[in-house]
Design a protein around this motif. Structure first.
Motif, PDB file in Angstrom:
ATOM      1  N   HIS A 329       0.901  -1.364   0.080  1.00 35.75           N
ATOM      2  CA  HIS A 329       0.052  -0.119   0.048  1.00 35.75           C
ATOM      3  C   HIS A 329       0.879   1.003  -0.359  1.00 35.75           C
ATOM      4  O   HIS A 329       2.224   1.122  -0.282  1.00 35.75           O
ATOM      5  CB  HIS A 329      -1.171  -0.166   0.839  1.00 35.75           C
ATOM      6  N   GLU A 344      -2.562  -0.182   7.760  1.00 35.25           N
ATOM      7  CA  GLU A 344      -1.693  -0.721   7.072  1.00 35.25           C
ATOM      8  C   GLU A 344       0.042  -0.002   6.660  1.00 35.25           C
ATOM      9  O   GLU A 344       0.916  -0.564   6.606  1.00 35.25           O
ATOM     10  CB  GLU A 344      -2.540  -1.838   6.332  1.00 35.25           C
ATOM     11  N   HIS A 398       2.548  -7.046   4.953  1.00 35.25           N
ATOM     12  CA  HIS A 398       1.058  -6.978   4.664  1.00 35.25           C
ATOM     13  C   HIS A 398       0.463  -6.966   5.889  1.00 35.25           C
ATOM     14  O   HIS A 398       1.152  -7.277   6.767  1.00 35.25           O
ATOM     15  CB  HIS A 398       0.401  -7.251   3.494  1.00 35.25           C
ATOM     16  N   CYS A 399      -0.274  -6.428   6.625  1.00 39.27           N
ATOM     17  CA  CYS A 399      -0.585  -6.455   7.191  1.00 39.27           C
ATOM     18  C   CYS A 399      -2.411  -7.000   7.566  1.00 39.27           C
ATOM     19  O   CYS A 399      -3.297  -6.653   6.359  1.00 39.27           O
ATOM     20  CB  CYS A 399      -1.261  -5.528   8.020  1.00 39.27           C
ATOM     21  N   ARG A 429      -8.655  -8.476  -1.281  1.00 38.37           N
ATOM     22  CA  ARG A 429      -8.816  -7.837  -0.369  1.00 38.37           C
ATOM     23  C   ARG A 429      -7.265  -6.768  -0.869  1.00 38.37           C
ATOM     24  O   ARG A 429      -7.382  -5.367  -1.189  1.00 38.37           O
ATOM     25  CB  ARG A 429      -9.176  -7.726   1.157  1.00 38.37           C
ATOM     26  N   GLU A 430      -6.534  -7.690  -0.647  1.00 36.39           N
ATOM     27  CA  GLU A 430      -4.977  -7.011  -1.010  1.00 36.39           C
ATOM     28  C   GLU A 430      -5.045  -7.074  -2.612  1.00 36.39           C
ATOM     29  O   GLU A 430      -4.252  -5.610  -2.622  1.00 36.39           O
ATOM     30  CB  GLU A 430      -3.854  -8.299  -0.838  1.00 36.39           C
TER      31      GLU A 430
HETATM   32 ZN   LIG Z   1      -2.079  -5.220   2.580  1.00 32.98          ZN
END
Ligand SMILES: [Zn+2]
Length: 540
Positions: A329, A344, A398-399, A429-430
């Motif tokens: 992100h 995140e 990522h988280c 989602r990612e």
């Molecule tokens: Zn992510």
């Protein structure tokens, strides 16, 4: 590369052109804010992000004004520091305003055309971009502005035939003269079966990332299309040419796009009812072409050398000279946000900043980050950067998050076919796509991923899970090991080296969020990454 003398001229032109856009009814106070002195890049980027977030909550003219102000901040930052990511971010923001009512839309389209030409350091490209922008409006005032701008750019007007070509393309698709490209050569990539598309298909844009060692060309389409890849014979002293035919797809835009490095340029032309892209290469090259769903796009990867075939057994010391860490992100994309507001994008960047110098110092491995600050980098570009860097290992950080905030624990993903709905929803989602698209992506890519690379990705992912548990457990005994999972992630697509995506913890879980907010926890995650790279290199 020869540098144009003209960026300065263009800069002045760009400034001059912005005057009409800055009329009082145009952007009012926001415009003033954007024109005030820039204190620092960080502050400007943060302010632009704030404006973009505000824009997302606004609508109509207010939304356009905020986006325009954000775009101009990034544009000014690009002029000061010449970081390409600032210009790309500005281009994206401007495109979001391009269809606004006049005169805002007009100003945005012109700024975008100028910035595009400036980014390519090509005044003729600027001329063509402005010329094409003229087509996007019926508004008389806007056309007058465009004409005045074209007059100042007259020295870079292309040949009348080129303009006629642009006109024909914009006015009447069927009128495009067929290109002078040779006939089809051998097909090197089979046409992939795709559901029958309906309605007209358009190529909406072509992104290019080029370097001396490789390049990635991304062709954005309005819907799935059949495609075919082949090679054209050499023509005179020209280098080899790779073509991609996109069936039944029309294209309006520049017919020639410079890339630089291994791929000199991309040319486009009409070909038996569809569009043909030709990549002019400087030498014979390895290539791979695949598609990504939602939005549908073709990815053309070209490299100087084929990926080295790893030995079958994933044991024994491995040559690891370069590692790319990809903090997930950034910029206008905060990633997942925890219940207490932790973002995140901030956590992933900090973990990468902690891990990278350790990998370099302790392991003597050159480490590159796909982003070094709070900027937006498109998913497609991240693997392209790792490829261009000829990395031996790629890790996206990522988280994790889930809807009800109950999920917790650590998992690492590799790119592979999957039917696991949980894994697919995380990938969705990612990717900012649907789970169905993530599943399709995984199935498509599992067919093009090299078996040796896949085995090594798996092995690295297992090492990372192991080292993370070893790092966290003493202090956080309830840390949960979810092991290695499979799904389709855009960010891993097309990476030529072993690659994995690390879901370090659940930012949506209150306990894990508060841990992720501490230096101690982040350092333990960073140490785990360093230890996994070490173990991988040592052949454990
Ligand atoms: Zn992510």
């Amino acid at each position: 590369m020869k540098r144009w003398l003209l960026p300065v001229t263009l800069l002045l032109l760009a400034g001059g052109c912005r005057q009409p856009a800055g009329t009082p009814e145009d952007a009012a106070g926001v415009e003033d804010a954007a024109e005030s002195p820039l204190p620092s890049r960080e502050e400007a980027v943060a302010e632009a992000a704030r404006l973009a977030v505000e824009a997302a909550r606004a609508s109509g003219v207010e939304r356009s004004r905020l986006l325009l102000a954000a775009a101009r901040l990034r544009e000014r930052t690009w002029r000061l520091e010449r970081r390409e990511s600032d210009a790309l971010e500005a281009l994206e923001l401007l495109e979001q305003v391009a269809d606004s009512p006049e005169p805002l839309g007009c100003g945005a389209r012109l700024d975008r055309a100028l910035l595009e030409g400036e980014l390519r350091r090509s005044p003729p490209a600027t001329y063509r971009a402005v010329y094409v922008a003229r087509r996007r409006t019926e508004d008389a005032a806007c056309r007058r502005r465009v004409d005045a701008l074209l007059a100042t750019l007259a020295a870079f007007r292309p040949l009348p035939t080129v303009l006629a070509e642009l006109d024909r393309q914009a006015g009447d698709d069927s009128g495009i003269a067929s290109t002078t490209l040779g006939s089809a050569g051998p097909v090197v990539v089979p046409t992939l079966p795709i559901n029958n598309p309906t309605g007209p298909t358009r190529i909406t844009g072509i992104e290019r990332y080029g370097s001396e060692d490789g390049a990635r060309i991304v062709v954005n389409l309005t819907q799935p299309a059949l495609f075919e890849v082949g090679i054209l014979g050499r023509q005179g002293d020209r280098g080899p040419r790779l073509y991609v035919d996109v069936a039944k797809a029309s294209y309006k835009g520049p017919l020639e796009l410079p890339v630089g490095g291994l791929v000199e340029r991309v040319r486009l032309g009409k070909q038996t009812g569809g569009t043909r892209l030709v990549l002019d290469l400087r030498r014979e090259a390895w290539r791979k072409v695949f598609y990504l769903p939602e939005p549908f796009r073709l990815v053309i990867d070209v490299a100087k050398e084929a990926p080295a075939l790893p030995v079958a057994a994933p044991t024994g010391p491995r040559g690891v000279r370069r590692v790319v860490l990809d903090p997930g992100h950034g910029g206008h994309d905060p990633g997942a946000v925890g219940p207490a507001g932790l973002r995140e994008k901030d956590v992933t960047l900090d973990i990468a900043h902690r891990a990278a110098p350790l990998i370099a110092r302790e392991l003597g491995v050159v480490t590159l980050l796909t982003r070094d600050s709070d900027v937006f980098v498109p998913l497609d570009e991240r693997a392209a950067r790792a490829n261009a860097f000829q990395a031996d290992l790629f890790l996206s950080i990522h988280c994790n998050a889930n809807e009800d905030g109950t999920g917790r624990g650590v998992m690492t993903f590799v790119l592979d076919e999957s039917r696991d709905p949980h894994a697919l929803s995380i990938a969705a989602r990612e990717n900012a796509s649907s789970p169905a698209a993530a599943a399709e992506l995984a199935s498509v890519l599992s067919r093009v991923v090299d078996q040796g690379v896949r085995a090594r990705s798996n092995h690295f992912a297992e090492l990372l899970q192991r080292s993370t548990m070893a790092s966290l457990s003493p202090r956080y005994p309830d840390a949960t090991d979810h092991g290695v999972k499979r799904a389709g992630f855009y960010v891993l697509a097309g990476a030529r080296m072993p690659a994995a995506l690390f879901e370090s913890s659940f930012i949506s879980h209150p306990t894990e969020e508060s841990r992720l907010d501490t230096a101690d926890y982040r350092q333990k995650l960073a140490d785990a990454i360093v230890n996994a790279v070490r173990a991988y290199r040592d052949g454990r």
